[in-house]
Design an enzyme around this catalytic site. Structure first.
Site, PDB file in Angstrom:
ATOM      1  N   LYS A  93      14.378 -91.806 -22.059  1.00 16.30           N
ATOM      2  CA  LYS A  93      14.877 -92.691 -23.114  1.00 16.30           C
ATOM      3  C   LYS A  93      14.390 -94.139 -22.910  1.00 16.30           C
ATOM      4  O   LYS A  93      13.968 -94.524 -21.812  1.00 16.30           O
ATOM      5  CB  LYS A  93      16.409 -92.640 -23.128  1.00 16.30           C
ATOM      6  CG  LYS A  93      16.987 -91.285 -23.563  1.00 16.30           C
ATOM      7  CD  LYS A  93      18.527 -91.339 -23.603  1.00 16.30           C
ATOM      8  CE  LYS A  93      19.125 -90.049 -24.109  1.00 16.30           C
ATOM      9  NZ  LYS A  93      20.624 -90.122 -24.173  1.00 16.30           N
ATOM     10  N   TYR A 123      19.978 -86.021 -33.105  1.00 16.26           N
ATOM     11  CA  TYR A 123      21.390 -86.101 -32.706  1.00 16.26           C
ATOM     12  C   TYR A 123      22.342 -85.739 -33.852  1.00 16.26           C
ATOM     13  O   TYR A 123      23.489 -86.181 -33.858  1.00 16.26           O
ATOM     14  CB  TYR A 123      21.699 -87.506 -32.182  1.00 16.26           C
ATOM     15  CG  TYR A 123      21.332 -87.711 -30.725  1.00 16.26           C
ATOM     16  CD1 TYR A 123      21.707 -86.787 -29.742  1.00 16.26           C
ATOM     17  CD2 TYR A 123      20.632 -88.846 -30.309  1.00 16.26           C
ATOM     18  CE1 TYR A 123      21.380 -86.976 -28.408  1.00 16.26           C
ATOM     19  CE2 TYR A 123      20.310 -89.037 -28.963  1.00 16.26           C
ATOM     20  CZ  TYR A 123      20.692 -88.098 -28.020  1.00 16.26           C
ATOM     21  OH  TYR A 123      20.389 -88.280 -26.689  1.00 16.26           O
ATOM     22  N   ASN A 132      21.755 -93.567 -20.207  1.00 15.04           N
ATOM     23  CA  ASN A 132      21.758 -92.422 -19.273  1.00 15.04           C
ATOM     24  C   ASN A 132      20.364 -91.812 -19.071  1.00 15.04           C
ATOM     25  O   ASN A 132      20.235 -90.643 -18.732  1.00 15.04           O
ATOM     26  CB  ASN A 132      22.814 -91.389 -19.663  1.00 15.04           C
ATOM     27  CG  ASN A 132      22.546 -90.753 -21.002  1.00 15.04           C
ATOM     28  OD1 ASN A 132      21.602 -91.130 -21.695  1.00 15.04           O
ATOM     29  ND2 ASN A 132      23.361 -89.786 -21.371  1.00 15.04           N
ATOM     30  N   HIS A 175      17.297 -87.425 -22.053  1.00 13.48           N
ATOM     31  CA  HIS A 175      17.897 -86.303 -22.772  1.00 13.48           C
ATOM     32  C   HIS A 175      17.315 -85.025 -22.193  1.00 13.48           C
ATOM     33  O   HIS A 175      16.130 -84.986 -21.845  1.00 13.48           O
ATOM     34  CB  HIS A 175      17.552 -86.372 -24.269  1.00 13.48           C
ATOM     35  CG  HIS A 175      17.830 -85.087 -24.978  1.00 13.48           C
ATOM     36  ND1 HIS A 175      19.097 -84.746 -25.404  1.00 13.48           N
ATOM     37  CD2 HIS A 175      17.037 -84.029 -25.276  1.00 13.48           C
ATOM     38  CE1 HIS A 175      19.056 -83.538 -25.946  1.00 13.48           C
ATOM     39  NE2 HIS A 175      17.814 -83.082 -25.889  1.00 13.48           N
ATOM     40  N   GLU A 224      14.864 -78.391 -30.817  1.00 13.83           N
ATOM     41  CA  GLU A 224      14.384 -79.710 -30.421  1.00 13.83           C
ATOM     42  C   GLU A 224      12.878 -79.722 -30.144  1.00 13.83           C
ATOM     43  O   GLU A 224      12.180 -80.669 -30.499  1.00 13.83           O
ATOM     44  CB  GLU A 224      15.135 -80.182 -29.181  1.00 13.83           C
ATOM     45  CG  GLU A 224      16.605 -80.459 -29.472  1.00 13.83           C
ATOM     46  CD  GLU A 224      17.409 -80.811 -28.241  1.00 13.83           C
ATOM     47  OE1 GLU A 224      18.566 -81.210 -28.397  1.00 13.83           O
ATOM     48  OE2 GLU A 224      16.889 -80.670 -27.115  1.00 13.83           O
TER      49      GLU A 224
HETATM   50  P1  IDP Z   1      23.993 -84.799 -23.046  1.00  8.55           P
HETATM   51  O1  IDP Z   1      22.934 -85.854 -23.305  1.00  8.55           O
HETATM   52  O2  IDP Z   1      24.395 -84.764 -21.586  1.00  8.55           O
HETATM   53  O3  IDP Z   1      23.605 -83.445 -23.573  1.00  8.55           O
HETATM   54  P2  IDP Z   1      25.793 -85.060 -25.329  1.00  8.55           P
HETATM   55  O4  IDP Z   1      27.269 -84.822 -25.293  1.00  8.55           O
HETATM   56  O5  IDP Z   1      24.935 -84.076 -26.030  1.00  8.55           O
HETATM   57  O6  IDP Z   1      25.320 -85.272 -23.805  1.00  8.55           O
HETATM   58  O7  IDP Z   1      25.591 -86.516 -25.957  1.00  8.55           O
HETATM   59  C1  IDP Z   1      24.320 -86.940 -26.359  1.00  8.55           C
HETATM   60  C2  IDP Z   1      24.154 -88.405 -25.993  1.00  8.55           C
HETATM   61  O8  IDP Z   1      25.145 -89.183 -26.647  1.00  8.55           O
HETATM   62  C3  IDP Z   1      24.364 -88.716 -24.508  1.00  8.55           C
HETATM   63  O9  IDP Z   1      23.219 -88.452 -23.724  1.00  8.55           O
HETATM   64  C4  IDP Z   1      24.682 -90.195 -24.554  1.00  8.55           C
HETATM   65  O10 IDP Z   1      23.486 -90.952 -24.742  1.00  8.55           O
HETATM   66  C5  IDP Z   1      25.511 -90.291 -25.826  1.00  8.55           C
HETATM   67  N1  IDP Z   1      26.950 -90.196 -25.561  1.00  8.55           N
HETATM   68  C6  IDP Z   1      27.665 -89.085 -25.290  1.00  8.55           C
HETATM   69  N2  IDP Z   1      28.971 -89.374 -25.129  1.00  8.55           N
HETATM   70  C7  IDP Z   1      29.084 -90.720 -25.297  1.00  8.55           C
HETATM   71  C8  IDP Z   1      30.198 -91.630 -25.266  1.00  8.55           C
HETATM   72  O11 IDP Z   1      31.357 -91.260 -25.030  1.00  8.55           O
HETATM   73  N3  IDP Z   1      29.914 -92.950 -25.485  1.00  8.55           N
HETATM   74  C9  IDP Z   1      28.658 -93.408 -25.747  1.00  8.55           C
HETATM   75  N4  IDP Z   1      27.583 -92.579 -25.792  1.00  8.55           N
HETATM   76  C10 IDP Z   1      27.792 -91.250 -25.583  1.00  8.55           C
HETATM   77 MG    MG Z   2      23.449 -82.752 -25.492  1.00 14.04          MG
END
Ligand code: IDP
Ligand code: MG
Length: 166
Positions: free
Chosen positions: A11, A51, A123, A126, A137
């Site tokens: 990212k 997303y 984070n 992805h 994807e």
């Molecule tokens: P993942 O990336 O571990 O699969 P997902 O639940 O699919 O997690 O969420 C996608 C992305 O959304 C996360 O990587 C993060 O960037 C963002 N995200 C998820 N939960 C939160 C939150 O509670 N606050 C802000 N951003 C979030």
């Molecule tokens: Mg995810």
């Protein structure tokens, strides 16, 4: 073990911080085959489609801004496809928990991620979470001709086109 392919996006937060090489080195620990890679400055439409399952979340707009590089000086994304046995789980394990504060410190997100004071989860990457998501994807981010065929044992380590010329 099931042969799988998985999409990884390094990212914009990681690209801006010059962490791309370190993240790639970590991913290589999974001993998978890299079958596609490209740098993309992500459009709003692509981010929304990627997303779309999260569009009702309160953080959706920030999430789109993050993926589009708006929060990181216009940095692009490095999109990768890895293939191999249990590729999806292997990459998810290396990535660590979604929230960097909850991720094991030895994982990529635990080591390099952070939550900003504005509530953005930086984070780092992805990674597809299951077979269905990975298939959707990979098709969204790559055209079929942009991917090389996964190598089978005994085949030379070059692309299909090069194989034909040999
Ligand atoms: P993942 O990336 O571990 O699969 P997902 O639940 O699919 O997690 O969420 C996608 C992305 O959304 C996360 O990587 C993060 O960037 C963002 N995200 C998820 N939960 C939160 C939150 O509670 N606050 C802000 N951003 C979030
Ligand atoms: Mg995810």
């Amino acid at each position: 073990m099931a042969e799988q392919a998985t999409l990884v996006l390094i990212k914009p937060d990681a690209v801006q911080k010059r962490l791309t090489g370190l993240v790639l080195a970590r991913l290589e620990d999974a001993q998978l085959q890299l079958i596609g890679a490209k740098v993309i400055r992500v459009s709003r439409a692509l981010a929304e489609e990627h997303y779309k399952a999260l569009r009702e979340k309160p953080f959706f707009q920030e999430l789109l801004q993050h993926l589009c590089g708006d929060l990181h000086g216009g940095a692009p994304v490095l999109a990768l496809v890895y293939a191999g046995p249990e590729a999806i789980l292997k990459v998810r394990k290396l990535a660590g928990a979604t929230n960097p504060d909850h991720a094991d410190p030895t994982t990529i997100r635990g080591a390099f991620g952070r939550n900003t004071l504005e509530g953005v989860m930086e984070n780092v990457l992805h990674a597809s979470s299951d077979d269905r998501e990975a298939a959707r994807e990979i098709a969204l981010w790559f055209r079929p001709e942009e991917l090389i065929e996964p190598l089978r044992s005994g085949r030379p380590a070059v692309s299909t086109a090069q194989n034909k010329e040999a």
